[in-house]
Enzyme design. Structure first.
Site, short mmCIF file in Angstrom:
data_model
loop_
_atom_site.label_atom_id
_atom_site.label_comp_id
_atom_site.label_asym_id
_atom_site.label_seq_id
_atom_site.Cartn_x
_atom_site.Cartn_y
_atom_site.Cartn_z
N VAL A 46 39.98 63.82 68.22
CA VAL A 46 40.28 63.23 66.91
C VAL A 46 38.98 63.01 66.13
CG1 VAL A 46 41.25 61.22 65.69
CG2 VAL A 46 42.41 62.14 67.71
N CYS A 47 37.93 62.63 66.82
CA CYS A 47 36.65 62.30 66.17
C CYS A 47 36.13 63.41 65.24
CB CYS A 47 35.60 61.93 67.20
SG CYS A 47 36.05 60.50 68.22
N PRO A 48 36.09 64.68 65.68
CA PRO A 48 35.57 65.70 64.76
C PRO A 48 36.44 65.89 63.52
CG PRO A 48 36.35 66.73 66.79
CD PRO A 48 36.38 65.24 66.99
#
Length: 187
Positions: A46-48
């Site tokens: 999810v972070c990218p």
């Protein structure tokens, strides 16, 4: 205890920005609007998507005089490696702060002590270094840069228009409210 309306605590760290390692501190933040965008870890899922979304809107934040600081408990070396190996992260022009000591994540009260990772936390900080807005989401819930832009604009509007407040779903140019005795019960 909530950190809203509190001054950010002093910190020093090393970050990755524009192909270089740079030293950054809480003193560098004062005098301008800032967004601290905490996320659990580099090389995840999810972070990218979130960091790439912010990167896509970075020019809009800059037009508002806002600097973006992404923060994870990874090192600045890891940020560089991720930036160099991911097309999505390679778009990032803003500062990527490494927090391997966990101090910054603790200061903003987003650290998961048992894991050494930061929660997904977004903080809007005014030029005096005071936290004006925050959002913290669970691991699997990504954030939206367009909504963050809307919140920054609302925070800036309220700061420059004492006595006015921005109602739900407020967008730039929309009507605001002036809380008063006569307004009680009229909304």
């Amino acid at each position: 205890m909530s950190v809203i309306n509190t001054e950010i605590k002093p910190f020093k760290a090393t970050a990755y920005k524009d192909g270089k390692f740079v030293d950054i501190s809480s003193d560098d933040i004062k005098g301008k609007w800032a967004v601290f965008f905490f996320y659990p870890a580099d090389f995840t899922f999810v972070c990218p998507t979130e960091l790439g979304d912010v990167a896509d809107h970075y020019a809009e934040f800059q037009k508002l005089g806002v600097e973006i600081y992404s923060v994870s408990t990874d090192t600045h070396f890891t940020h560089k490696a991720w930036h160099d190996s991911s097309e999505t992260i390679g778009k990032i022009k803003y500062t990527m702060i490494g927090d391997p000591t966990l101090a910054i994540s603790r200061n903003f009260e987003v650290l998961r002590e048992d894991q050494g990772l930061a929660n997904r936390g977004t903080f809007i900080v005014d030029p005096q270094g005071v936290i004006q807005a925050l959002e913290i989401t669970a691991e699997g819930i990504g954030r939206d840069a367009k909504d963050l832009l809307r919140k920054v604009k609302a925070a800036q509007y309220v700061a420059s228009h004492p006595g006015e407040v921005c109602p739900a779903k407020w967008e730039e140019g929309a009507a605001t409210l002036k809380p008063s005795f006569d307004l009680v019960g009229k909304i």
